[in-house]
Design an enzyme around this catalytic site. Structure first.
Site, PDB file in Angstrom:
ATOM      1  N   ASP A 202      -9.738   0.582  25.189  1.00 47.88           N
ATOM      2  CA  ASP A 202     -10.578   0.138  26.300  1.00 47.88           C
ATOM      3  C   ASP A 202     -11.229   1.334  26.981  1.00 47.88           C
ATOM      4  O   ASP A 202     -10.670   2.434  26.994  1.00 47.88           O
ATOM      5  CB  ASP A 202      -9.713  -0.642  27.310  1.00 47.88           C
ATOM      6  CG  ASP A 202     -10.546  -1.504  28.227  1.00 47.88           C
ATOM      7  OD1 ASP A 202     -11.747  -1.709  27.939  1.00 47.88           O
ATOM      8  OD2 ASP A 202     -10.011  -1.970  29.249  1.00 47.88           O
TER       9      ASP A 202
ATOM     10  N   GLY B 277     -17.331   1.431  27.586  1.00 53.27           N
ATOM     11  CA  GLY B 277     -18.478   1.195  28.473  1.00 53.27           C
ATOM     12  C   GLY B 277     -18.483   2.170  29.636  1.00 53.27           C
ATOM     13  O   GLY B 277     -19.514   2.764  29.966  1.00 53.27           O
TER      14      GLY B 277
ATOM     15  N   SER C  65     -12.088  -8.984  20.744  1.00 50.85           N
ATOM     16  CA  SER C  65     -11.326 -10.170  21.149  1.00 50.85           C
ATOM     17  C   SER C  65     -12.189 -11.425  21.082  1.00 50.85           C
ATOM     18  O   SER C  65     -13.428 -11.343  21.026  1.00 50.85           O
ATOM     19  CB  SER C  65     -10.808  -9.996  22.579  1.00 50.85           C
ATOM     20  OG  SER C  65     -11.874 -10.149  23.498  1.00 50.85           O
TER      21      SER C  65
ATOM     22  N   ASN D 274     -14.648 -11.313  23.727  1.00 50.74           N
ATOM     23  CA  ASN D 274     -15.759 -10.356  23.585  1.00 50.74           C
ATOM     24  C   ASN D 274     -17.044 -11.020  23.064  1.00 50.74           C
ATOM     25  O   ASN D 274     -18.138 -10.481  23.240  1.00 50.74           O
ATOM     26  CB  ASN D 274     -15.381  -9.184  22.661  1.00 50.74           C
ATOM     27  CG  ASN D 274     -14.442  -8.185  23.300  1.00 50.74           C
ATOM     28  OD1 ASN D 274     -13.652  -7.532  22.626  1.00 50.74           O
ATOM     29  ND2 ASN D 274     -14.503  -8.033  24.628  1.00 50.74           N
TER      30      ASN D 274
ATOM     31  N   ARG E  39      -2.417   1.257  25.839  1.00 48.92           N
ATOM     32  CA  ARG E  39      -3.679   0.776  26.393  1.00 48.92           C
ATOM     33  C   ARG E  39      -4.367   1.919  27.120  1.00 48.92           C
ATOM     34  O   ARG E  39      -3.757   2.593  27.951  1.00 48.92           O
ATOM     35  CB  ARG E  39      -3.472  -0.400  27.352  1.00 48.92           C
ATOM     36  CG  ARG E  39      -4.817  -0.865  27.894  1.00 48.92           C
ATOM     37  CD  ARG E  39      -4.833  -2.231  28.498  1.00 48.92           C
ATOM     38  NE  ARG E  39      -6.226  -2.564  28.801  1.00 48.92           N
ATOM     39  CZ  ARG E  39      -6.715  -3.771  28.893  1.00 48.92           C
ATOM     40  NH1 ARG E  39      -5.933  -4.811  28.715  1.00 48.92           N
ATOM     41  NH2 ARG E  39      -7.989  -3.971  29.169  1.00 48.92           N
TER      42      ARG E  39
ATOM     43  N   ILE F 110      -2.529  -7.387  29.545  1.00 46.80           N
ATOM     44  CA  ILE F 110      -2.373  -7.615  28.108  1.00 46.80           C
ATOM     45  C   ILE F 110      -3.690  -8.095  27.487  1.00 46.80           C
ATOM     46  O   ILE F 110      -3.924  -7.907  26.292  1.00 46.80           O
ATOM     47  CB  ILE F 110      -1.256  -8.670  27.854  1.00 46.80           C
ATOM     48  CG1 ILE F 110       0.086  -8.206  28.426  1.00 46.80           C
ATOM     49  CG2 ILE F 110      -1.120  -9.010  26.378  1.00 46.80           C
ATOM     50  CD1 ILE F 110       0.673  -6.969  27.792  1.00 46.80           C
ATOM     51  N   SER F 111      -4.553  -8.725  28.302  1.00 43.59           N
ATOM     52  CA  SER F 111      -5.864  -9.193  27.831  1.00 43.59           C
ATOM     53  C   SER F 111      -5.785 -10.041  26.556  1.00 43.59           C
ATOM     54  O   SER F 111      -6.581  -9.840  25.628  1.00 43.59           O
ATOM     55  CB  SER F 111      -6.825  -8.021  27.624  1.00 43.59           C
ATOM     56  OG  SER F 111      -7.043  -7.351  28.835  1.00 43.59           O
TER      57      SER F 111
HETATM   58  C1  IPE Z   1     -13.563  -1.373  24.569  1.00 44.11           C
HETATM   59  O1  IPE Z   1     -14.357  -0.803  25.554  1.00 44.11           O
HETATM   60  C2  IPE Z   1     -14.326  -1.751  23.336  1.00 44.11           C
HETATM   61  C3  IPE Z   1     -14.387  -3.187  23.019  1.00 44.11           C
HETATM   62  C4  IPE Z   1     -13.864  -4.151  23.736  1.00 44.11           C
HETATM   63  C5  IPE Z   1     -15.101  -3.570  21.811  1.00 44.11           C
HETATM   64  P1  IPE Z   1     -15.156  -1.686  26.592  1.00 44.11           P
HETATM   65  O2  IPE Z   1     -16.462  -2.045  25.998  1.00 44.11           O
HETATM   66  O3  IPE Z   1     -14.320  -2.844  27.046  1.00 44.11           O
HETATM   67  O4  IPE Z   1     -15.375  -0.654  27.785  1.00 44.11           O
HETATM   68  P2  IPE Z   1     -15.318  -0.913  29.369  1.00 44.11           P
HETATM   69  O5  IPE Z   1     -14.065  -1.682  29.678  1.00 44.11           O
HETATM   70  O6  IPE Z   1     -16.550  -1.688  29.723  1.00 44.11           O
HETATM   71  O7  IPE Z   1     -15.307   0.459  29.969  1.00 44.11           O
HETATM   72 MG    MG Z   2     -13.069  -3.159  28.642  1.00 43.63          MG
END
Ligand code: IPE
Ligand code: MG
Length: 229
Positions: A2, A5, A47, A50, A170, A177-178
């Site tokens: 995680d 982004g 996920s 996602n 994590r 746990i998502s």
């Molecule tokens: C994890 O990073 C990558 C995936 C879920 C594919 P994120 O994309 O969730 O990054 P943040 O949480 O926005 O920083």
């Molecule tokens: Mg994320």
């Protein structure tokens, strides 16, 4: 895995820039796990939830997945790693399914680490599909409700035959746990680091292993019971 982004945002880039820069973290972690003799490494790469991200981000992630599998298969072969996947693989674009199936086939005799990619995966989906398949067996008279044990349930999950994880890592500091391996994580040790996934390296993986070694896993027993052999 995680924080891609947020990593990109800190650098003033688009979210996909973070995903692109997460491949080194994946490679280093997979290699470190293989070298450390970890039998199973599961990467929660995408996920069920996602799919609700903006379409362009989902598409970019799928393209990245295809390229990465193609590019990294030699690394898997070199490290004697066997690739497998769990999740609703049939929901992935055809190109992803094809690339994945080829890499699984090419690496199938890898006798070191098994690398499990959780794709279009969620713990609730897993429990639901297991329940459905058990219900079919019951309705057909092949499974008797009174004979259903925890082992039966585990055998219908997508991770059938794979031991429960000992350690969950994590990144990015989120303490949840998502919807990951809900059943399988019952007694898993949690290691949460504030590092964002694109910054995660081999040494951070070792740091997590060292922290794990300091844990006392009691499985509901008392500390005293564990020291008596
Ligand atoms: C994890 O990073 C990558 C995936 C879920 C594919 P994120 O994309 O969730 O990054 P943040 O949480 O926005 O920083
Ligand atoms: Mg994320």
């Amino acid at each position: 895995m995680d924080g891609n982004g947020r990593w990109a945002k800190q650098k003033g880039g688009l979210r996909i820039f973070g995903h692109q820069n997460a491949i080194t973290a994946v490679r280093e972690t997979v290699e470190a796990a293989a070298e450390a003799g970890v039998r199973y490494l599961t990467l929660y790469a995408f996920s069920t939830e996602n799919w609700s991200r903006p379409a362009h981000e989902v598409m970019a992630l799928m393209q990245l997945l295809v390229h990465t599998i193609r590019k990294e298969t030699p690394t898997l072969l070199k490290n004697n790693i066997r690739l497998q996947a769990i999740g609703q693989i049939e929901n992935l674009p055809a190109s992803c399914q094809k690339e994945l199936a080829e890499a699984i086939e090419l690496t199938k005799s890898g006798s070191g680490t098994t690398l499990l990619l959780a794709l279009s995966y969620s713990g609730r989906w897993d429990l639901t599909q297991a329940t459905k398949r058990m219900a079919i067996e019951v309705a057909a008279g092949r499974l008797h409700p009174e004979n259903i044990t925890e082992n039966t349930v585990a055998g219908f999950l997508s991770t059938a035959g794979i031991p429960d994880p000992e350690l969950l890592i994590r990144t990015s500091g989120e303490q949840r746990i998502s919807n990951f391996l809900l059943w399988q994580l019952a007694y898993t040790e949690l290691f949460i680091t504030d590092l964002l996934w694109p910054d995660f390296r081999r040494e951070h993986f070792y740091e997590a292993l060292r922290a794990y070694q300091q844990r006392e896993r009691r499985f509901g027993k008392t500390s005293e019971q564990l020291t008596v052999s």
